[in-house]
Motif scaffolding. Structure first.
Motif, mmCIF file in Angstrom:
data_model
loop_
_atom_site.group_PDB
_atom_site.id
_atom_site.type_symbol
_atom_site.label_atom_id
_atom_site.label_comp_id
_atom_site.label_asym_id
_atom_site.label_seq_id
_atom_site.Cartn_x
_atom_site.Cartn_y
_atom_site.Cartn_z
ATOM 1 N N SER A 1 14.150 -1.169 -0.144
ATOM 2 C CA SER A 1 14.521 -1.123 1.171
ATOM 3 C C SER A 1 15.257 0.396 1.387
ATOM 4 C CB SER A 1 15.701 -2.331 1.424
ATOM 5 O OG SER A 1 16.383 -2.088 2.684
ATOM 6 N N HIS A 2 16.100 0.679 0.252
ATOM 7 C CA HIS A 2 16.321 2.270 0.516
ATOM 8 C C HIS A 2 15.391 3.222 0.696
ATOM 9 C CE1 HIS A 2 20.742 1.783 -0.402
ATOM 10 N NE2 HIS A 2 20.469 0.292 -0.645
ATOM 11 N N ASN A 3 14.264 3.016 0.147
ATOM 12 C CA ASN A 3 12.948 3.896 0.260
ATOM 13 C C ASN A 3 12.733 3.805 1.703
ATOM 14 O OD1 ASN A 3 13.050 4.817 -2.398
ATOM 15 N ND2 ASN A 3 11.539 3.131 -2.954
ATOM 16 N N SER B 1 7.008 -3.788 0.576
ATOM 17 C CA SER B 1 6.723 -2.750 -0.209
ATOM 18 C C SER B 1 5.518 -1.715 0.477
ATOM 19 C CB SER B 1 6.501 -2.732 -1.731
ATOM 20 O OG SER B 1 5.193 -3.671 -1.722
ATOM 21 N N HIS B 2 4.844 -2.172 1.449
ATOM 22 C CA HIS B 2 3.651 -1.521 1.865
ATOM 23 C C HIS B 2 3.437 -1.826 3.340
ATOM 24 C CE1 HIS B 2 2.568 -1.524 -2.189
ATOM 25 N NE2 HIS B 2 1.610 -0.473 -2.167
ATOM 26 N N LEU B 3 3.153 -0.828 4.211
ATOM 27 C CA LEU B 3 2.958 -0.683 5.233
ATOM 28 C C LEU B 3 1.454 -0.180 5.757
ATOM 29 C CD1 LEU B 3 4.838 0.206 8.797
ATOM 30 C CD2 LEU B 3 2.723 1.061 8.512
ATOM 31 N N PHE C 1 6.201 2.097 -0.228
ATOM 32 C CA PHE C 1 7.338 2.245 -0.500
ATOM 33 C C PHE C 1 8.135 1.913 -1.721
ATOM 34 C CE2 PHE C 1 6.686 2.450 4.162
ATOM 35 C CZ PHE C 1 7.290 3.415 4.754
ATOM 36 N N ASN C 2 7.230 1.799 -2.844
ATOM 37 C CA ASN C 2 7.716 1.299 -4.006
ATOM 38 C C ASN C 2 8.458 2.627 -4.792
ATOM 39 O OD1 ASN C 2 7.379 -1.253 -4.959
ATOM 40 N ND2 ASN C 2 5.105 -0.803 -4.632
ATOM 41 N N GLY C 3 8.038 3.707 -4.486
ATOM 42 C CA GLY C 3 8.907 4.825 -4.771
ATOM 43 C C GLY C 3 8.792 5.452 -6.399
#
Length: 370
Positions: A75-77, A346-348, A361-363
Protein backbone atom coordinates in the motif's frame (compact mmCIF):
# COMPACT_ATOMS: atom_id res chain seq x y z
CA UNK A 1 7.12 -7.68 34.90
CA UNK A 2 8.18 -9.30 31.64
CA UNK A 3 6.19 -8.24 28.59
CA UNK A 4 5.70 -11.87 27.63
CA UNK A 5 3.90 -12.70 30.91
CA UNK A 6 0.90 -10.74 29.62
CA UNK A 7 -1.92 -12.73 28.04
CA UNK A 8 -1.61 -12.91 24.26
CA UNK A 9 -4.81 -10.97 23.63
CA UNK A 10 -3.57 -8.12 25.86
CA UNK A 11 -0.23 -8.08 24.06
CA UNK A 12 -1.96 -7.97 20.67
CA UNK A 13 -4.09 -5.07 21.92
CA UNK A 14 -1.01 -3.12 23.00
CA UNK A 15 0.75 -3.71 19.68
CA UNK A 16 -2.34 -2.61 17.73
CA UNK A 17 -1.72 0.97 18.91
CA UNK A 18 1.70 1.13 17.23
CA UNK A 19 2.26 2.67 13.82
CA UNK A 20 3.83 1.09 10.73
CA UNK A 21 7.47 2.00 11.45
CA UNK A 22 7.28 1.08 15.14
CA UNK A 23 5.92 -2.38 14.35
CA UNK A 24 8.68 -3.01 11.81
CA UNK A 25 11.36 -2.02 14.34
CA UNK A 26 9.76 -4.05 17.11
CA UNK A 27 9.67 -7.17 14.93
CA UNK A 28 13.48 -6.98 14.66
CA UNK A 29 14.04 -7.24 18.43
CA UNK A 30 13.60 -11.01 18.85
CA UNK A 31 11.86 -14.02 17.36
CA UNK A 32 8.99 -13.89 19.83
CA UNK A 33 8.19 -10.25 19.11
CA UNK A 34 8.59 -10.96 15.41
CA UNK A 35 5.81 -13.56 15.74
CA UNK A 36 3.47 -11.15 17.54
CA UNK A 37 4.27 -8.16 15.30
CA UNK A 38 3.34 -10.11 12.16
CA UNK A 39 -0.15 -11.12 13.28
CA UNK A 40 -3.12 -9.78 11.30
CA UNK A 41 -4.77 -8.62 14.55
CA UNK A 42 -1.95 -6.09 14.98
CA UNK A 43 -2.12 -4.75 11.42
CA UNK A 44 -5.90 -4.52 10.94
CA UNK A 45 -6.27 -0.98 12.28
CA UNK A 46 -3.37 0.26 10.12
CA UNK A 47 -4.71 -1.57 7.06
CA UNK A 48 -8.11 0.16 7.35
CA UNK A 49 -6.41 3.56 7.13
CA UNK A 50 -4.21 2.65 4.12
CA UNK A 51 -5.24 2.59 0.47
CA UNK A 52 -5.96 -0.64 -1.37
CA UNK A 53 -5.28 -3.22 1.33
CA UNK A 54 -8.51 -5.09 0.68
CA UNK A 55 -10.00 -4.14 4.06
CA UNK A 56 -13.23 -2.24 3.35
CA UNK A 57 -14.97 0.27 5.57
CA UNK A 58 -17.53 -2.41 6.41
CA UNK A 59 -14.70 -4.56 7.80
CA UNK A 60 -14.75 -7.08 4.94
CA UNK A 61 -11.37 -8.61 4.07
CA UNK A 62 -11.20 -9.20 0.31
CA UNK A 63 -7.77 -10.89 0.29
CA UNK A 64 -7.66 -12.97 3.46
CA UNK A 65 -5.09 -15.31 1.89
CA UNK A 66 -2.46 -12.50 1.93
CA UNK A 67 -1.08 -11.24 5.24
CA UNK A 68 -2.10 -7.72 6.26
CA UNK A 69 1.52 -6.78 6.90
CA UNK A 70 2.41 -7.54 3.26
CA UNK A 71 -0.58 -5.58 2.03
CA UNK A 72 0.33 -2.53 4.13
CA UNK A 73 3.86 -2.61 2.70
CA UNK A 74 2.53 -2.72 -0.87
CA UNK A 75 0.00 0.00 0.00
CA UNK A 76 2.89 2.37 0.71
CA UNK A 77 4.15 1.70 -2.82
CA UNK A 78 0.72 2.62 -4.22
CA UNK A 79 0.66 5.85 -2.23
CA UNK A 80 4.21 6.79 -3.28
CA UNK A 81 3.77 5.73 -6.92
CA UNK A 82 6.52 3.09 -6.84
CA UNK A 83 5.86 0.46 -9.50
CA UNK A 84 7.13 -1.44 -12.52
CA UNK A 85 5.33 -0.88 -15.82
CA UNK A 86 5.03 -3.63 -18.42
CA UNK A 87 3.22 -3.95 -21.77
CA UNK A 88 1.65 -7.42 -21.56
CA UNK A 89 -0.09 -7.58 -24.95
CA UNK A 90 -0.20 -5.52 -28.13
CA UNK A 91 -2.47 -5.79 -31.17
CA UNK A 92 -2.65 -3.86 -34.46
CA UNK A 93 -6.31 -2.91 -35.05
CA UNK A 94 -7.59 -0.29 -32.61
CA UNK A 95 -10.28 -1.77 -30.34
CA UNK A 96 -12.48 -0.78 -27.40
CA UNK A 97 -11.43 -3.52 -24.94
CA UNK A 98 -12.96 -4.30 -21.56
CA UNK A 99 -11.41 -6.09 -18.55
CA UNK A 100 -12.56 -8.20 -15.63
CA UNK A 101 -10.34 -9.70 -12.93
CA UNK A 102 -11.25 -12.80 -10.93
CA UNK A 103 -8.47 -13.64 -8.47
CA UNK A 104 -5.79 -15.28 -10.66
CA UNK A 105 -7.62 -14.97 -14.01
CA UNK A 106 -7.77 -11.87 -16.22
CA UNK A 107 -10.53 -11.62 -18.85
CA UNK A 108 -10.00 -9.31 -21.85
CA UNK A 109 -12.41 -8.56 -24.69
CA UNK A 110 -10.79 -8.19 -28.13
CA UNK A 111 -13.24 -7.45 -30.96
CA UNK A 112 -15.90 -10.24 -30.94
CA UNK A 113 -14.02 -12.52 -28.49
CA UNK A 114 -13.32 -12.56 -24.77
CA UNK A 115 -10.03 -14.22 -23.84
CA UNK A 116 -9.05 -15.58 -20.41
CA UNK A 117 -5.42 -15.45 -19.20
CA UNK A 118 -3.88 -16.98 -16.09
CA UNK A 119 -1.96 -14.94 -13.54
CA UNK A 120 0.55 -16.71 -11.34
CA UNK A 121 -1.14 -16.88 -7.97
CA UNK A 122 0.38 -14.44 -5.48
CA UNK A 123 2.72 -12.81 -8.00
CA UNK A 124 0.33 -11.40 -10.57
CA UNK A 125 2.57 -12.52 -13.44
CA UNK A 126 0.77 -12.69 -16.75
CA UNK A 127 0.57 -15.88 -18.81
CA UNK A 128 0.43 -14.77 -22.45
CA UNK A 129 -1.16 -17.98 -23.73
CA UNK A 130 -4.92 -17.71 -23.31
CA UNK A 131 -6.54 -20.78 -21.82
CA UNK A 132 -10.18 -20.03 -22.75
CA UNK A 133 -12.03 -18.04 -25.42
CA UNK A 134 -15.68 -16.97 -25.25
CA UNK A 135 -17.30 -16.07 -28.57
CA UNK A 136 -20.67 -15.86 -30.28
CA UNK A 137 -21.12 -12.19 -31.11
CA UNK A 138 -21.24 -10.97 -34.71
CA UNK A 139 -19.70 -7.65 -33.75
CA UNK A 140 -17.43 -6.19 -31.07
CA UNK A 141 -18.08 -6.96 -27.41
CA UNK A 142 -18.96 -3.71 -25.63
CA UNK A 143 -19.04 -4.89 -22.00
CA UNK A 144 -19.14 -8.11 -20.02
CA UNK A 145 -19.54 -9.13 -16.38
CA UNK A 146 -18.65 -12.19 -14.31
CA UNK A 147 -20.65 -14.28 -11.87
CA UNK A 148 -19.48 -17.35 -9.96
CA UNK A 149 -20.54 -19.61 -12.83
CA UNK A 150 -21.19 -17.44 -15.88
CA UNK A 151 -19.68 -14.78 -18.10
CA UNK A 152 -22.36 -12.48 -19.56
CA UNK A 153 -21.42 -10.35 -22.57
CA UNK A 154 -23.13 -7.52 -24.43
CA UNK A 155 -22.23 -6.63 -28.02
CA UNK A 156 -22.72 -4.04 -30.71
CA UNK A 157 -24.84 -6.64 -32.57
CA UNK A 158 -27.60 -6.04 -29.99
CA UNK A 159 -27.18 -9.47 -28.38
CA UNK A 160 -26.61 -10.58 -24.81
CA UNK A 161 -24.86 -13.95 -24.47
CA UNK A 162 -24.62 -15.99 -21.27
CA UNK A 163 -21.48 -18.19 -21.30
CA UNK A 164 -20.82 -21.03 -18.89
CA UNK A 165 -17.35 -20.45 -17.45
CA UNK A 166 -16.85 -24.16 -16.82
CA UNK A 167 -17.36 -25.34 -20.43
CA UNK A 168 -18.07 -24.10 -23.95
CA UNK A 169 -21.85 -23.87 -23.55
CA UNK A 170 -23.51 -20.50 -24.20
CA UNK A 171 -27.07 -19.25 -24.41
CA UNK A 172 -28.04 -16.28 -26.55
CA UNK A 173 -30.53 -13.65 -25.44
CA UNK A 174 -31.79 -11.28 -28.14
CA UNK A 175 -31.44 -8.14 -26.08
CA UNK A 176 -32.04 -4.87 -27.95
CA UNK A 177 -32.70 -3.48 -31.42
CA UNK A 178 -29.35 -1.67 -31.40
CA UNK A 179 -25.95 -2.13 -29.76
CA UNK A 180 -25.89 -3.00 -26.06
CA UNK A 181 -23.42 -0.59 -24.45
CA UNK A 182 -23.46 -1.83 -20.87
CA UNK A 183 -24.52 -4.71 -18.66
CA UNK A 184 -24.54 -5.77 -15.01
CA UNK A 185 -25.63 -8.87 -13.10
CA UNK A 186 -26.45 -9.67 -9.48
CA UNK A 187 -27.90 -13.01 -8.45
CA UNK A 188 -30.36 -14.07 -11.14
CA UNK A 189 -30.98 -10.55 -12.44
CA UNK A 190 -29.34 -8.95 -15.49
CA UNK A 191 -29.70 -5.29 -16.41
CA UNK A 192 -28.64 -4.04 -19.85
CA UNK A 193 -28.51 -0.58 -21.45
CA UNK A 194 -28.56 0.19 -25.15
CA UNK A 195 -28.24 2.76 -27.88
CA UNK A 196 -31.99 2.27 -28.47
CA UNK A 197 -32.69 4.57 -25.46
CA UNK A 198 -33.82 1.86 -23.09
CA UNK A 199 -32.63 -0.30 -20.22
CA UNK A 200 -33.97 -3.82 -19.79
CA UNK A 201 -34.18 -6.22 -16.86
CA UNK A 202 -33.72 -9.95 -17.54
CA UNK A 203 -33.87 -13.09 -15.41
CA UNK A 204 -31.34 -15.91 -15.19
CA UNK A 205 -33.55 -18.23 -13.14
CA UNK A 206 -33.57 -21.77 -14.47
CA UNK A 207 -37.31 -21.73 -15.32
CA UNK A 208 -37.50 -18.31 -17.03
CA UNK A 209 -33.95 -17.84 -18.30
CA UNK A 210 -33.68 -15.06 -20.85
CA UNK A 211 -37.11 -13.59 -20.18
CA UNK A 212 -37.33 -9.78 -20.23
CA UNK A 213 -38.93 -8.70 -16.95
CA UNK A 214 -39.13 -4.99 -17.64
CA UNK A 215 -38.18 -2.33 -20.20
CA UNK A 216 -37.27 1.12 -18.88
CA UNK A 217 -37.41 3.99 -21.42
CA UNK A 218 -34.59 6.48 -20.81
CA UNK A 219 -35.04 9.04 -23.62
CA UNK A 220 -31.30 8.94 -24.33
CA UNK A 221 -28.55 6.42 -25.05
CA UNK A 222 -27.62 4.34 -21.99
CA UNK A 223 -23.85 4.29 -21.45
CA UNK A 224 -23.59 2.52 -18.09
CA UNK A 225 -25.69 0.53 -15.61
CA UNK A 226 -25.11 -0.89 -12.13
CA UNK A 227 -27.23 -3.00 -9.80
CA UNK A 228 -27.30 -2.20 -6.10
CA UNK A 229 -25.90 -4.88 -3.76
CA UNK A 230 -29.44 -5.13 -2.33
CA UNK A 231 -31.14 -5.64 -5.66
CA UNK A 232 -34.72 -4.76 -4.81
CA UNK A 233 -34.20 -1.67 -2.65
CA UNK A 234 -35.21 0.46 -5.65
CA UNK A 235 -35.44 -0.21 -9.36
CA UNK A 236 -34.24 3.14 -10.71
CA UNK A 237 -32.52 6.08 -8.99
CA UNK A 238 -32.47 9.56 -10.50
CA UNK A 239 -29.25 11.37 -9.63
CA UNK A 240 -30.33 14.65 -11.23
CA UNK A 241 -30.73 16.11 -14.68
CA UNK A 242 -29.14 19.56 -14.43
CA UNK A 243 -25.87 18.61 -16.09
CA UNK A 244 -24.33 20.23 -19.15
CA UNK A 245 -25.08 18.70 -22.53
CA UNK A 246 -22.84 15.72 -23.32
CA UNK A 247 -22.00 15.00 -19.68
CA UNK A 248 -22.68 11.28 -20.07
CA UNK A 249 -21.83 8.82 -17.30
CA UNK A 250 -19.47 6.15 -18.64
CA UNK A 251 -18.96 4.04 -15.52
CA UNK A 252 -20.81 3.39 -12.24
CA UNK A 253 -19.64 1.53 -9.14
CA UNK A 254 -21.62 0.79 -5.98
CA UNK A 255 -19.72 0.83 -2.68
CA UNK A 256 -22.77 0.00 -0.57
CA UNK A 257 -26.53 -0.21 -1.16
CA UNK A 258 -26.74 3.55 -0.59
CA UNK A 259 -23.43 4.89 -1.89
CA UNK A 260 -22.12 4.89 -5.44
CA UNK A 261 -19.47 6.49 -7.62
CA UNK A 262 -19.88 7.79 -11.18
CA UNK A 263 -17.50 9.16 -13.80
CA UNK A 264 -17.80 10.26 -17.41
CA UNK A 265 -17.45 12.93 -20.05
CA UNK A 266 -17.80 15.89 -17.68
CA UNK A 267 -14.32 15.06 -16.20
CA UNK A 268 -15.60 14.48 -12.63
CA UNK A 269 -15.74 11.51 -10.30
CA UNK A 270 -18.82 11.99 -8.15
CA UNK A 271 -19.76 10.30 -4.87
CA UNK A 272 -23.51 9.95 -4.31
CA UNK A 273 -25.47 9.25 -1.13
CA UNK A 274 -28.83 7.68 -2.00
CA UNK A 275 -30.11 7.98 1.57
CA UNK A 276 -30.60 11.72 1.07
CA UNK A 277 -34.03 12.48 -0.35
CA UNK A 278 -32.54 14.49 -3.21
CA UNK A 279 -29.89 11.78 -3.81
CA UNK A 280 -27.16 14.30 -3.17
CA UNK A 281 -23.64 14.34 -4.56
CA UNK A 282 -21.63 14.52 -1.33
CA UNK A 283 -18.15 14.74 -2.85
CA UNK A 284 -16.49 15.17 -6.23
CA UNK A 285 -13.01 15.00 -7.71
CA UNK A 286 -12.13 16.84 -10.92
CA UNK A 287 -9.69 15.47 -13.50
CA UNK A 288 -7.00 18.21 -13.45
CA UNK A 289 -6.35 18.16 -17.23
CA UNK A 290 -10.05 18.42 -18.12
CA UNK A 291 -10.08 14.95 -19.66
CA UNK A 292 -13.06 12.61 -19.83
CA UNK A 293 -12.97 9.62 -17.47
CA UNK A 294 -13.77 6.34 -19.23
CA UNK A 295 -13.59 3.87 -16.35
CA UNK A 296 -12.87 3.51 -12.65
CA UNK A 297 -12.61 1.05 -9.79
CA UNK A 298 -12.73 1.53 -6.02
CA UNK A 299 -11.10 -0.55 -3.28
CA UNK A 300 -14.25 -0.20 -1.15
CA UNK A 301 -12.40 2.01 1.30
CA UNK A 302 -10.23 5.05 0.45
CA UNK A 303 -8.84 4.58 -3.07
CA UNK A 304 -10.25 5.19 -6.55
CA UNK A 305 -8.39 4.43 -9.80
CA UNK A 306 -9.68 6.09 -12.99
CA UNK A 307 -8.71 5.87 -16.66
CA UNK A 308 -8.68 9.08 -18.70
CA UNK A 309 -9.38 9.83 -22.36
CA UNK A 310 -5.89 10.98 -23.43
CA UNK A 311 -2.33 9.57 -23.49
CA UNK A 312 -3.14 6.38 -21.56
CA UNK A 313 -3.23 8.12 -18.19
CA UNK A 314 -4.36 6.37 -15.00
CA UNK A 315 -5.02 8.49 -11.93
CA UNK A 316 -5.17 7.37 -8.30
CA UNK A 317 -7.32 9.26 -5.83
CA UNK A 318 -7.47 9.14 -2.05
CA UNK A 319 -11.08 9.99 -1.16
CA UNK A 320 -9.92 11.81 1.97
CA UNK A 321 -8.12 14.36 -0.24
CA UNK A 322 -9.33 16.65 -3.01
CA UNK A 323 -6.19 16.55 -5.16
CA UNK A 324 -5.08 13.61 -7.30
CA UNK A 325 -2.78 11.28 -5.34
CA UNK A 326 -0.75 9.83 -8.27
CA UNK A 327 -0.71 9.88 -12.06
CA UNK A 328 0.71 7.16 -14.33
CA UNK A 329 1.17 7.66 -18.08
CA UNK A 330 1.16 4.22 -19.66
CA UNK A 331 2.19 5.23 -23.19
CA UNK A 332 3.34 8.26 -25.14
CA UNK A 333 3.21 6.51 -28.53
CA UNK A 334 -0.52 7.06 -29.13
CA UNK A 335 -3.12 9.26 -27.47
CA UNK A 336 -5.42 6.43 -26.45
CA UNK A 337 -8.05 6.41 -23.71
CA UNK A 338 -7.80 3.90 -20.92
CA UNK A 339 -10.97 2.03 -21.82
CA UNK A 340 -10.94 -0.29 -18.84
CA UNK A 341 -8.89 -0.99 -15.71
CA UNK A 342 -8.90 -3.49 -12.87
CA UNK A 343 -6.64 -3.89 -9.85
CA UNK A 344 -5.93 -6.15 -6.90
CA UNK A 345 -3.67 -5.38 -3.93
CA UNK A 346 -0.41 -5.58 -5.90
CA UNK A 347 -1.20 -5.00 -9.61
CA UNK A 348 -3.20 -2.66 -11.82
CA UNK A 349 -4.18 -3.77 -15.34
CA UNK A 350 -5.27 -1.22 -17.96
CA UNK A 351 -6.57 -1.80 -21.49
CA UNK A 352 -5.87 0.81 -24.18
CA UNK A 353 -6.88 0.90 -27.85
CA UNK A 354 -4.02 -1.37 -28.97
CA UNK A 355 -2.34 -2.71 -25.83
CA UNK A 356 -2.71 -4.13 -22.34
CA UNK A 357 -0.48 -2.72 -19.59
CA UNK A 358 0.28 -3.79 -16.03
CA UNK A 359 1.62 -1.78 -13.10
CA UNK A 360 3.34 -3.95 -10.47
CA UNK A 361 3.41 -2.33 -6.99
CA UNK A 362 5.22 -5.15 -5.19
CA UNK A 363 8.34 -3.00 -5.34
CA UNK A 364 10.78 -5.91 -5.29
CA UNK A 365 12.19 -5.54 -8.81
CA UNK A 366 15.10 -3.37 -9.95
CA UNK A 367 12.80 -1.18 -12.09
CA UNK A 368 10.53 -0.06 -9.23
CA UNK A 369 10.31 3.70 -9.45
CA UNK A 370 8.10 6.70 -8.82
Amino acid sequence: MSLFRLPEDVLYLILSYLDFKSLIRLSQVCKKLYHFANGDAVWRKIAKDCINTGVTRQGTDLYSYISLKSRVRVSHNWAQGKCNKDALLKWKPYLLPWLQLDRDVLYLSQAAEICAYHLRTGRGKFQRNRFAVFSGHHGDVCRFVLTDTHLISAGCDGKIIVHDRGNDLSMEIFGHNQEVNCIDCKGNVIVSGSRDKSARVWTLSSIRTGECLNTIPTFDRVWSVAISPTIWCQLVSCLGAEFRRGAGVLDIAYESPFQLLTCGYDTYIRYWDLRVCSRKCVMEWEEPHDSALYCMQTDGNHMIAAGTAHHGVVRLWDKRKTRCLRMFQLTSAISSPVYSLRFNTSHLYAALASSLYALDFNGTGPRARR
